[in-house]
Write a protein that holds these residues in place. Structure first.
Motif, mmCIF file in Angstrom:
data_model
loop_
_atom_site.group_PDB
_atom_site.id
_atom_site.type_symbol
_atom_site.label_atom_id
_atom_site.label_comp_id
_atom_site.label_asym_id
_atom_site.label_seq_id
_atom_site.Cartn_x
_atom_site.Cartn_y
_atom_site.Cartn_z
ATOM 1 N N ASP A 174 45.700 40.998 31.940
ATOM 2 C CA ASP A 174 44.784 39.923 32.340
ATOM 3 C C ASP A 174 44.004 39.400 31.139
ATOM 4 O OD1 ASP A 174 45.567 40.131 34.953
ATOM 5 O OD2 ASP A 174 43.827 41.290 35.622
ATOM 6 N N ARG A 175 43.559 40.335 30.296
ATOM 7 C CA ARG A 175 42.787 39.934 29.126
ATOM 8 C C ARG A 175 43.622 39.052 28.199
ATOM 9 N NH1 ARG A 175 41.174 44.519 28.019
ATOM 10 N NH2 ARG A 175 42.681 45.161 26.444
ATOM 11 N N ASN A 231 36.085 39.611 33.346
ATOM 12 C CA ASN A 231 35.714 39.146 34.682
ATOM 13 C C ASN A 231 34.552 38.162 34.523
ATOM 14 O OD1 ASN A 231 34.350 38.936 37.284
ATOM 15 N ND2 ASN A 231 35.597 40.670 37.945
ATOM 16 N N TYR A 268 38.098 37.314 41.471
ATOM 17 C CA TYR A 268 37.203 38.045 40.566
ATOM 18 C C TYR A 268 36.011 38.635 41.311
ATOM 19 C CZ TYR A 268 39.742 36.530 36.402
ATOM 20 O OH TYR A 268 40.694 36.355 35.427
ATOM 21 N N GLU A 290 46.139 37.202 29.116
ATOM 22 C CA GLU A 290 46.356 35.926 29.792
ATOM 23 C C GLU A 290 45.148 35.017 29.655
ATOM 24 O OE1 GLU A 290 47.160 34.322 34.357
ATOM 25 O OE2 GLU A 290 47.784 36.352 33.792
ATOM 26 N N VAL A 291 43.953 35.591 29.808
ATOM 27 C CA VAL A 291 42.725 34.812 29.657
ATOM 28 C C VAL A 291 42.606 34.282 28.234
ATOM 29 C CG1 VAL A 291 40.205 34.957 29.632
ATOM 30 C CG2 VAL A 291 41.482 35.958 31.523
ATOM 31 N N ASN A 306 40.480 31.065 41.584
ATOM 32 C CA ASN A 306 40.451 32.451 41.110
ATOM 33 C C ASN A 306 39.090 33.124 41.266
ATOM 34 O OD1 ASN A 306 43.153 32.553 40.317
ATOM 35 N ND2 ASN A 306 42.693 31.671 38.304
ATOM 36 N N GLY A 326 44.424 40.442 43.700
ATOM 37 C CA GLY A 326 45.549 40.167 42.822
ATOM 38 C C GLY A 326 46.564 41.300 42.899
ATOM 39 N N ARG A 384 37.293 41.705 43.132
ATOM 40 C CA ARG A 384 37.490 42.780 42.149
ATOM 41 C C ARG A 384 36.158 43.423 41.774
ATOM 42 N NH1 ARG A 384 41.744 40.551 37.570
ATOM 43 N NH2 ARG A 384 43.532 40.204 38.972
ATOM 44 N N SER A 408 35.701 45.729 33.051
ATOM 45 C CA SER A 408 36.533 44.653 32.511
ATOM 46 C C SER A 408 35.666 43.636 31.773
ATOM 47 C CB SER A 408 37.303 43.957 33.637
ATOM 48 O OG SER A 408 38.234 44.837 34.223
ATOM 49 N N LEU A 456 46.975 46.632 33.764
ATOM 50 C CA LEU A 456 46.715 45.333 34.387
ATOM 51 C C LEU A 456 45.560 44.623 33.701
ATOM 52 C CD1 LEU A 456 47.012 46.271 38.180
ATOM 53 C CD2 LEU A 456 48.664 44.995 36.807
ATOM 54 N N ASP A 457 44.544 45.391 33.322
ATOM 55 C CA ASP A 457 43.385 44.806 32.656
ATOM 56 C C ASP A 457 43.778 44.210 31.311
ATOM 57 O OD1 ASP A 457 40.408 44.471 32.695
ATOM 58 O OD2 ASP A 457 40.559 45.688 30.886
#
Length: 441
Positions: free
Chosen positions: A432-433, A398, A384, A435-436, A380, A100, A387, A395, A428-429
Protein backbone atom coordinates in the motif's frame (compact mmCIF):
# COMPACT_ATOMS: atom_id res chain seq x y z
CA UNK A 1 20.44 -14.65 46.98
CA UNK A 2 18.12 -15.55 44.12
CA UNK A 3 16.20 -18.82 44.40
CA UNK A 4 16.43 -19.33 40.65
CA UNK A 5 17.73 -17.58 37.53
CA UNK A 6 15.86 -17.05 34.27
CA UNK A 7 16.61 -15.35 31.00
CA UNK A 8 13.48 -13.20 31.39
CA UNK A 9 10.99 -12.43 34.13
CA UNK A 10 7.55 -11.23 33.00
CA UNK A 11 5.50 -9.39 35.62
CA UNK A 12 1.83 -9.93 34.83
CA UNK A 13 -0.05 -12.77 33.15
CA UNK A 14 -2.65 -10.81 31.20
CA UNK A 15 -2.68 -10.74 27.38
CA UNK A 16 0.55 -8.71 27.13
CA UNK A 17 2.44 -10.83 29.63
CA UNK A 18 1.17 -14.12 28.22
CA UNK A 19 1.96 -13.21 24.61
CA UNK A 20 5.44 -11.97 25.53
CA UNK A 21 6.21 -15.04 27.65
CA UNK A 22 4.87 -17.46 25.04
CA UNK A 23 7.00 -15.88 22.30
CA UNK A 24 10.13 -15.78 24.44
CA UNK A 25 9.72 -19.40 25.52
CA UNK A 26 9.09 -20.40 21.93
CA UNK A 27 12.45 -18.82 21.06
CA UNK A 28 14.09 -21.11 23.62
CA UNK A 29 14.48 -18.67 26.52
CA UNK A 30 13.79 -19.56 30.14
CA UNK A 31 10.88 -17.42 31.31
CA UNK A 32 9.10 -16.88 34.63
CA UNK A 33 5.64 -15.25 34.68
CA UNK A 34 4.58 -13.70 37.99
CA UNK A 35 0.83 -13.09 38.06
CA UNK A 36 -0.73 -11.49 41.13
CA UNK A 37 -4.20 -13.04 40.74
CA UNK A 38 -5.47 -16.57 40.35
CA UNK A 39 -7.01 -17.33 36.97
CA UNK A 40 -9.68 -17.20 35.72
CA UNK A 41 -10.44 -13.68 36.90
CA UNK A 42 -12.75 -10.92 35.65
CA UNK A 43 -11.36 -8.21 33.41
CA UNK A 44 -12.94 -5.51 31.28
CA UNK A 45 -12.01 -5.04 27.60
CA UNK A 46 -14.16 -7.67 25.93
CA UNK A 47 -14.47 -6.45 22.34
CA UNK A 48 -11.62 -7.26 19.96
CA UNK A 49 -10.64 -5.50 16.71
CA UNK A 50 -10.28 -7.29 13.36
CA UNK A 51 -6.51 -6.69 13.27
CA UNK A 52 -6.44 -8.96 16.35
CA UNK A 53 -7.20 -11.96 14.12
CA UNK A 54 -4.23 -11.19 11.90
CA UNK A 55 -2.06 -10.83 15.00
CA UNK A 56 -3.25 -14.12 16.49
CA UNK A 57 -2.51 -15.76 13.16
CA UNK A 58 1.06 -14.39 13.12
CA UNK A 59 1.57 -15.54 16.72
CA UNK A 60 0.23 -19.05 15.97
CA UNK A 61 -2.60 -18.46 18.46
CA UNK A 62 -5.59 -18.27 16.14
CA UNK A 63 -6.47 -21.98 16.29
CA UNK A 64 -6.36 -21.99 20.11
CA UNK A 65 -8.54 -18.87 20.36
CA UNK A 66 -10.81 -19.59 17.41
CA UNK A 67 -12.07 -22.91 18.76
CA UNK A 68 -13.36 -21.34 22.00
CA UNK A 69 -16.78 -20.52 20.55
CA UNK A 70 -16.60 -16.75 21.06
CA UNK A 71 -19.20 -14.44 19.53
CA UNK A 72 -18.16 -13.41 16.03
CA UNK A 73 -17.96 -9.64 15.46
CA UNK A 74 -18.15 -8.38 11.89
CA UNK A 75 -18.56 -4.70 12.55
CA UNK A 76 -19.18 -1.90 15.02
CA UNK A 77 -22.29 0.26 15.30
CA UNK A 78 -21.69 3.88 16.26
CA UNK A 79 -24.82 5.77 17.31
CA UNK A 80 -24.55 9.55 17.13
CA UNK A 81 -27.84 11.46 17.38
CA UNK A 82 -26.08 14.84 17.18
CA UNK A 83 -24.04 14.10 14.06
CA UNK A 84 -20.91 15.55 15.67
CA UNK A 85 -18.97 12.50 16.86
CA UNK A 86 -18.77 10.04 13.98
CA UNK A 87 -18.40 10.20 10.23
CA UNK A 88 -22.15 10.11 9.56
CA UNK A 89 -25.05 11.30 11.75
CA UNK A 90 -27.54 8.85 13.21
CA UNK A 91 -26.05 5.36 12.91
CA UNK A 92 -22.70 4.53 11.29
CA UNK A 93 -21.64 0.91 10.94
CA UNK A 94 -17.96 0.15 10.50
CA UNK A 95 -18.23 -2.91 8.25
CA UNK A 96 -14.98 -4.84 8.61
CA UNK A 97 -15.36 -6.33 5.12
CA UNK A 98 -14.54 -2.87 3.73
CA UNK A 99 -10.86 -2.81 4.81
CA UNK A 100 -9.63 -3.97 1.42
CA UNK A 101 -8.39 -7.35 0.27
CA UNK A 102 -6.19 -9.55 2.41
CA UNK A 103 -7.35 -8.35 5.83
CA UNK A 104 -9.55 -10.37 8.16
CA UNK A 105 -13.16 -9.15 8.18
CA UNK A 106 -14.17 -10.82 11.46
CA UNK A 107 -13.01 -10.82 15.05
CA UNK A 108 -14.35 -11.91 18.45
CA UNK A 109 -16.25 -10.63 21.45
CA UNK A 110 -14.77 -12.44 24.46
CA UNK A 111 -15.18 -12.89 28.17
CA UNK A 112 -11.75 -11.86 29.32
CA UNK A 113 -11.67 -14.32 32.22
CA UNK A 114 -11.71 -17.10 29.66
CA UNK A 115 -9.71 -15.42 26.87
CA UNK A 116 -6.88 -14.40 29.18
CA UNK A 117 -6.63 -17.91 30.61
CA UNK A 118 -6.33 -19.37 27.10
CA UNK A 119 -3.37 -17.07 26.43
CA UNK A 120 -1.74 -17.82 29.79
CA UNK A 121 -2.04 -21.55 29.20
CA UNK A 122 -0.35 -21.06 25.82
CA UNK A 123 2.61 -19.44 27.60
CA UNK A 124 2.78 -22.38 30.00
CA UNK A 125 2.49 -24.89 27.15
CA UNK A 126 5.38 -23.16 25.36
CA UNK A 127 7.59 -23.72 28.40
CA UNK A 128 7.21 -20.62 30.56
CA UNK A 129 7.08 -21.16 34.33
CA UNK A 130 3.81 -19.53 35.34
CA UNK A 131 3.29 -18.62 39.01
CA UNK A 132 -0.16 -17.27 39.88
CA UNK A 133 -0.97 -15.70 43.22
CA UNK A 134 2.52 -14.13 43.17
CA UNK A 135 2.61 -10.59 44.55
CA UNK A 136 5.69 -8.65 43.45
CA UNK A 137 7.18 -6.87 46.47
CA UNK A 138 10.30 -5.24 45.05
CA UNK A 139 12.69 -5.00 42.13
CA UNK A 140 16.25 -6.23 42.57
CA UNK A 141 18.77 -3.62 41.43
CA UNK A 142 22.43 -4.01 40.52
CA UNK A 143 23.56 -0.44 40.11
CA UNK A 144 20.97 1.18 37.86
CA UNK A 145 19.99 -2.13 36.23
CA UNK A 146 17.03 -4.30 37.19
CA UNK A 147 18.36 -7.82 37.63
CA UNK A 148 15.56 -9.58 39.46
CA UNK A 149 12.30 -9.53 41.37
CA UNK A 150 11.27 -10.26 44.94
CA UNK A 151 7.76 -11.62 45.35
CA UNK A 152 5.48 -13.25 47.88
CA UNK A 153 3.78 -16.54 47.08
CA UNK A 154 1.83 -18.92 49.32
CA UNK A 155 3.06 -17.17 52.44
CA UNK A 156 6.74 -17.29 51.51
CA UNK A 157 9.18 -14.67 50.26
CA UNK A 158 11.08 -15.45 47.08
CA UNK A 159 13.70 -13.84 44.87
CA UNK A 160 14.50 -14.69 41.27
CA UNK A 161 17.00 -13.14 38.88
CA UNK A 162 17.00 -12.56 35.14
CA UNK A 163 18.90 -10.91 32.32
CA UNK A 164 15.75 -8.93 31.48
CA UNK A 165 12.49 -7.99 33.20
CA UNK A 166 9.29 -7.19 31.31
CA UNK A 167 6.65 -5.15 33.12
CA UNK A 168 3.30 -6.32 31.78
CA UNK A 169 1.51 -5.62 35.04
CA UNK A 170 -1.13 -3.35 33.49
CA UNK A 171 -2.61 -0.66 35.70
CA UNK A 172 -0.53 -1.93 38.63
CA UNK A 173 2.49 -0.44 36.82
CA UNK A 174 5.20 -2.11 38.89
CA UNK A 175 8.17 -0.38 37.27
CA UNK A 176 6.37 2.87 36.45
CA UNK A 177 5.32 3.31 40.05
CA UNK A 178 8.70 2.25 41.46
CA UNK A 179 10.49 4.93 39.42
CA UNK A 180 7.71 7.54 39.44
CA UNK A 181 7.22 7.41 35.67
CA UNK A 182 3.43 7.26 35.33
CA UNK A 183 1.56 10.40 34.24
CA UNK A 184 -2.16 11.01 33.93
CA UNK A 185 -3.20 11.78 30.36
CA UNK A 186 -4.80 15.22 30.54
CA UNK A 187 -8.19 15.49 28.90
CA UNK A 188 -9.07 11.81 29.38
CA UNK A 189 -9.95 11.59 33.07
CA UNK A 190 -13.03 9.43 32.72
CA UNK A 191 -15.10 7.02 34.82
CA UNK A 192 -16.71 3.80 33.58
CA UNK A 193 -19.67 2.08 35.30
CA UNK A 194 -20.54 -1.35 33.91
CA UNK A 195 -22.13 -4.72 34.53
CA UNK A 196 -23.17 -7.89 32.69
CA UNK A 197 -26.68 -8.97 31.78
CA UNK A 198 -28.08 -12.35 30.78
CA UNK A 199 -31.05 -13.33 28.67
CA UNK A 200 -29.86 -11.52 25.53
CA UNK A 201 -31.95 -12.32 22.45
CA UNK A 202 -30.35 -10.87 19.33
CA UNK A 203 -33.72 -10.85 17.58
CA UNK A 204 -34.28 -7.60 19.50
CA UNK A 205 -31.11 -6.10 18.01
CA UNK A 206 -32.00 -3.37 15.49
CA UNK A 207 -28.55 -3.70 13.95
CA UNK A 208 -26.29 -6.65 13.13
CA UNK A 209 -25.91 -9.71 15.31
CA UNK A 210 -22.55 -9.81 17.09
CA UNK A 211 -21.69 -6.13 16.57
CA UNK A 212 -20.57 -3.90 19.40
CA UNK A 213 -22.80 -0.85 19.89
CA UNK A 214 -21.35 2.51 20.91
CA UNK A 215 -23.94 5.19 21.70
CA UNK A 216 -22.86 8.80 22.12
CA UNK A 217 -24.73 11.37 24.21
CA UNK A 218 -24.09 14.78 25.75
CA UNK A 219 -22.39 13.42 28.90
CA UNK A 220 -20.38 10.56 27.49
CA UNK A 221 -21.15 7.26 25.78
CA UNK A 222 -22.59 3.79 26.35
CA UNK A 223 -21.41 0.38 25.14
CA UNK A 224 -23.19 -2.92 24.56
CA UNK A 225 -21.04 -5.97 23.77
CA UNK A 226 -22.62 -9.41 23.20
CA UNK A 227 -20.68 -12.19 24.89
CA UNK A 228 -20.84 -15.96 24.76
CA UNK A 229 -24.22 -17.58 25.30
CA UNK A 230 -26.87 -15.02 26.15
CA UNK A 231 -24.65 -12.59 28.03
CA UNK A 232 -24.06 -8.94 27.19
CA UNK A 233 -21.68 -6.40 28.71
CA UNK A 234 -23.12 -2.90 29.17
CA UNK A 235 -21.23 0.15 30.40
CA UNK A 236 -21.42 3.90 30.50
CA UNK A 237 -18.39 6.21 30.36
CA UNK A 238 -18.45 9.80 31.57
CA UNK A 239 -16.19 12.59 32.84
CA UNK A 240 -15.34 12.46 36.53
CA UNK A 241 -17.39 15.62 37.17
CA UNK A 242 -20.54 13.92 35.91
CA UNK A 243 -19.93 10.82 38.03
CA UNK A 244 -19.20 12.81 41.21
CA UNK A 245 -22.65 14.38 41.11
CA UNK A 246 -24.55 11.09 40.70
CA UNK A 247 -25.31 7.71 42.28
CA UNK A 248 -23.75 5.00 40.09
CA UNK A 249 -26.96 2.98 39.74
CA UNK A 250 -28.94 6.06 38.75
CA UNK A 251 -26.44 7.51 36.30
CA UNK A 252 -25.99 4.11 34.66
CA UNK A 253 -29.73 3.67 34.11
CA UNK A 254 -30.20 7.24 32.93
CA UNK A 255 -27.32 7.10 30.44
CA UNK A 256 -28.34 3.73 28.99
CA UNK A 257 -31.88 5.07 28.53
CA UNK A 258 -30.49 7.81 26.28
CA UNK A 259 -29.57 5.22 23.63
CA UNK A 260 -32.85 3.66 22.39
CA UNK A 261 -31.13 1.17 20.08
CA UNK A 262 -29.23 -0.31 23.02
CA UNK A 263 -32.37 -0.31 25.17
CA UNK A 264 -34.14 -2.23 22.41
CA UNK A 265 -31.34 -4.78 22.21
CA UNK A 266 -31.50 -5.33 25.97
CA UNK A 267 -35.21 -6.22 25.91
CA UNK A 268 -35.85 -9.15 28.24
CA UNK A 269 -32.37 -9.15 29.81
CA UNK A 270 -31.64 -9.10 33.54
CA UNK A 271 -28.51 -8.14 35.49
CA UNK A 272 -26.14 -11.04 36.20
CA UNK A 273 -23.31 -9.16 37.97
CA UNK A 274 -22.95 -6.29 40.38
CA UNK A 275 -21.88 -2.86 39.15
CA UNK A 276 -18.17 -2.27 38.72
CA UNK A 277 -16.48 1.12 38.52
CA UNK A 278 -13.15 2.06 36.93
CA UNK A 279 -11.81 5.61 37.26
CA UNK A 280 -8.81 7.65 36.08
CA UNK A 281 -7.57 4.85 33.88
CA UNK A 282 -5.94 7.01 31.18
CA UNK A 283 -2.18 7.35 31.71
CA UNK A 284 1.21 6.97 30.06
CA UNK A 285 4.93 6.92 30.76
CA UNK A 286 7.49 8.76 28.65
CA UNK A 287 10.12 6.20 29.63
CA UNK A 288 9.02 2.67 28.74
CA UNK A 289 12.48 1.06 28.67
CA UNK A 290 15.59 1.17 30.82
CA UNK A 291 18.64 -0.90 31.78
CA UNK A 292 17.45 -4.50 31.98
CA UNK A 293 13.76 -3.75 31.58
CA UNK A 294 10.94 -2.66 29.35
CA UNK A 295 7.19 -2.16 29.62
CA UNK A 296 4.62 -3.87 27.43
CA UNK A 297 0.95 -3.06 27.04
CA UNK A 298 -1.03 -1.25 29.71
CA UNK A 299 1.97 -1.05 32.05
CA UNK A 300 3.26 1.78 29.85
CA UNK A 301 0.10 3.41 28.53
CA UNK A 302 -3.66 3.11 28.50
CA UNK A 303 -6.06 5.34 26.63
CA UNK A 304 -9.79 4.69 26.88
CA UNK A 305 -12.09 1.77 25.98
CA UNK A 306 -13.87 3.92 23.37
CA UNK A 307 -12.59 2.10 20.28
CA UNK A 308 -11.74 -1.28 21.88
CA UNK A 309 -8.06 -1.12 20.90
CA UNK A 310 -6.40 -1.65 24.26
CA UNK A 311 -5.95 -5.42 24.10
CA UNK A 312 -4.68 -5.31 20.52
CA UNK A 313 -2.06 -2.64 21.20
CA UNK A 314 -1.00 -4.44 24.38
CA UNK A 315 -0.47 -7.72 22.55
CA UNK A 316 1.29 -6.12 19.58
CA UNK A 317 3.76 -4.35 21.86
CA UNK A 318 4.24 -7.56 23.86
CA UNK A 319 5.12 -9.50 20.74
CA UNK A 320 7.57 -6.78 19.71
CA UNK A 321 9.02 -6.78 23.25
CA UNK A 322 9.74 -10.50 22.97
CA UNK A 323 11.45 -9.99 19.62
CA UNK A 324 13.50 -7.09 21.01
CA UNK A 325 14.65 -9.06 24.05
CA UNK A 326 15.60 -12.04 21.91
CA UNK A 327 17.81 -9.76 19.84
CA UNK A 328 19.29 -8.12 22.96
CA UNK A 329 20.15 -11.49 24.51
CA UNK A 330 21.90 -12.45 21.29
CA UNK A 331 23.81 -9.15 21.13
CA UNK A 332 23.99 -7.44 24.56
CA UNK A 333 26.08 -4.61 23.18
CA UNK A 334 23.14 -3.50 21.05
CA UNK A 335 20.72 -3.25 24.01
CA UNK A 336 20.37 0.53 24.04
CA UNK A 337 19.77 0.85 20.30
CA UNK A 338 17.30 -2.04 20.25
CA UNK A 339 15.32 -0.91 23.29
CA UNK A 340 15.19 2.67 21.99
CA UNK A 341 13.72 1.33 18.74
CA UNK A 342 11.19 -0.67 20.76
CA UNK A 343 10.22 2.40 22.81
CA UNK A 344 9.54 4.40 19.66
CA UNK A 345 7.50 1.54 18.20
CA UNK A 346 5.49 1.32 21.43
CA UNK A 347 4.80 5.06 21.42
CA UNK A 348 3.86 5.16 17.73
CA UNK A 349 0.98 2.73 18.16
CA UNK A 350 -0.32 4.11 21.42
CA UNK A 351 -0.01 7.71 20.27
CA UNK A 352 -2.10 7.03 17.15
CA UNK A 353 -4.75 5.15 19.12
CA UNK A 354 -5.05 7.83 21.79
CA UNK A 355 -5.33 10.52 19.12
CA UNK A 356 -8.35 8.67 17.72
CA UNK A 357 -9.89 8.78 21.18
CA UNK A 358 -9.19 12.51 21.56
CA UNK A 359 -10.78 13.13 18.16
CA UNK A 360 -13.98 11.46 19.36
CA UNK A 361 -14.19 13.29 22.68
CA UNK A 362 -13.43 16.65 21.10
CA UNK A 363 -15.78 16.09 18.14
CA UNK A 364 -12.92 16.38 15.65
CA UNK A 365 -13.12 13.01 13.91
CA UNK A 366 -15.27 14.43 11.13
CA UNK A 367 -12.70 17.19 10.58
CA UNK A 368 -9.91 14.59 10.36
CA UNK A 369 -11.85 12.72 7.68
CA UNK A 370 -12.41 15.99 5.82
CA UNK A 371 -8.67 16.71 5.93
CA UNK A 372 -7.94 13.22 4.65
CA UNK A 373 -10.35 13.72 1.75
CA UNK A 374 -8.00 16.33 0.29
CA UNK A 375 -5.26 13.74 -0.29
CA UNK A 376 -7.15 10.54 -1.09
CA UNK A 377 -10.00 9.58 -3.40
CA UNK A 378 -13.35 9.83 -1.65
CA UNK A 379 -14.24 6.21 -2.44
CA UNK A 380 -11.18 5.12 -0.43
CA UNK A 381 -12.00 7.17 2.67
CA UNK A 382 -14.27 4.57 4.21
CA UNK A 383 -11.65 1.87 3.65
CA UNK A 384 -9.08 3.88 5.59
CA UNK A 385 -11.60 4.72 8.32
CA UNK A 386 -12.57 1.08 8.79
CA UNK A 387 -8.90 0.09 8.85
CA UNK A 388 -8.17 2.68 11.52
CA UNK A 389 -11.14 1.60 13.61
CA UNK A 390 -9.98 -1.99 13.06
CA UNK A 391 -6.49 -1.47 14.51
CA UNK A 392 -4.38 0.19 11.81
CA UNK A 393 -2.34 2.23 14.30
CA UNK A 394 1.17 1.86 12.84
CA UNK A 395 0.65 2.54 9.14
CA UNK A 396 2.32 5.74 8.03
CA UNK A 397 0.18 6.33 4.96
CA UNK A 398 -3.35 6.03 6.39
CA UNK A 399 -4.54 9.59 5.60
CA UNK A 400 -6.97 9.77 8.52
CA UNK A 401 -4.23 8.73 10.94
CA UNK A 402 -1.99 11.34 9.32
CA UNK A 403 -4.61 14.01 9.99
CA UNK A 404 -4.85 12.93 13.63
CA UNK A 405 -1.06 13.00 14.04
CA UNK A 406 -0.96 16.58 12.75
CA UNK A 407 -2.73 17.87 15.87
CA UNK A 408 0.02 18.73 18.36
CA UNK A 409 -2.50 19.14 21.20
CA UNK A 410 -3.19 15.41 21.13
CA UNK A 411 0.40 14.33 21.65
CA UNK A 412 0.54 11.64 24.34
CA UNK A 413 4.29 11.35 24.82
CA UNK A 414 7.21 13.74 24.80
CA UNK A 415 8.58 14.07 21.23
CA UNK A 416 9.91 10.78 19.82
CA UNK A 417 10.88 9.34 16.45
CA UNK A 418 7.92 7.34 15.06
CA UNK A 419 8.48 3.75 13.94
CA UNK A 420 5.93 3.07 11.22
CA UNK A 421 5.03 -0.18 9.50
CA UNK A 422 2.00 -2.34 10.25
CA UNK A 423 3.07 -5.25 12.50
CA UNK A 424 -0.04 -7.27 11.63
CA UNK A 425 -0.03 -7.02 7.84
CA UNK A 426 3.52 -5.88 7.01
CA UNK A 427 3.47 -7.16 3.43
CA UNK A 428 0.13 -5.51 2.62
CA UNK A 429 1.24 -2.32 4.35
CA UNK A 430 4.43 -2.17 2.31
CA UNK A 431 2.49 -2.73 -0.92
CA UNK A 432 0.00 0.00 0.00
CA UNK A 433 2.81 2.37 0.89
CA UNK A 434 4.46 1.79 -2.48
CA UNK A 435 1.17 2.32 -4.26
CA UNK A 436 0.55 5.60 -2.43
CA UNK A 437 4.08 6.78 -3.21
CA UNK A 438 3.68 5.91 -6.90
CA UNK A 439 0.44 7.88 -7.10
CA UNK A 440 2.05 11.10 -5.86
CA UNK A 441 2.70 13.69 -8.54
Amino acid sequence: MADKAFDVIVIGGGPAGSVCAAALADHGHSVAVLERQEFPRFHIGESMLPYMIGLLERLDLLDAVGKQGYVVKRGGEFIDPTGTKFVTPGVYRADFSKQGEGRHSETFQVERAHFDQVLLEKARANGAEVITGASVRDLVMTGDRITGVRYRHEGGEHEISASFVVDASGRAGTIANRFGLRKTTDGLRMVAVFRHYEGLDERHNPGHEGDIQIGSHADGWVWAIPLSGDKVSVGTVMPRAVFREAVKEDVFAEHVARIPRIVQRLSGTRPSTEFRVEADYCYHADEVTGPGWLMAGDAGCFGDPMFSGGTLVAMVTAARAADTITRVLADPGAERALTDEYANFFKTGYDTYVRLIFAFYQSELISAVADASTVVERENLEMYMVRLLGGDFWSEHNPIAQALRANTAWRTFAPFRPVFGCPVYPELDAADRAEVAAARP
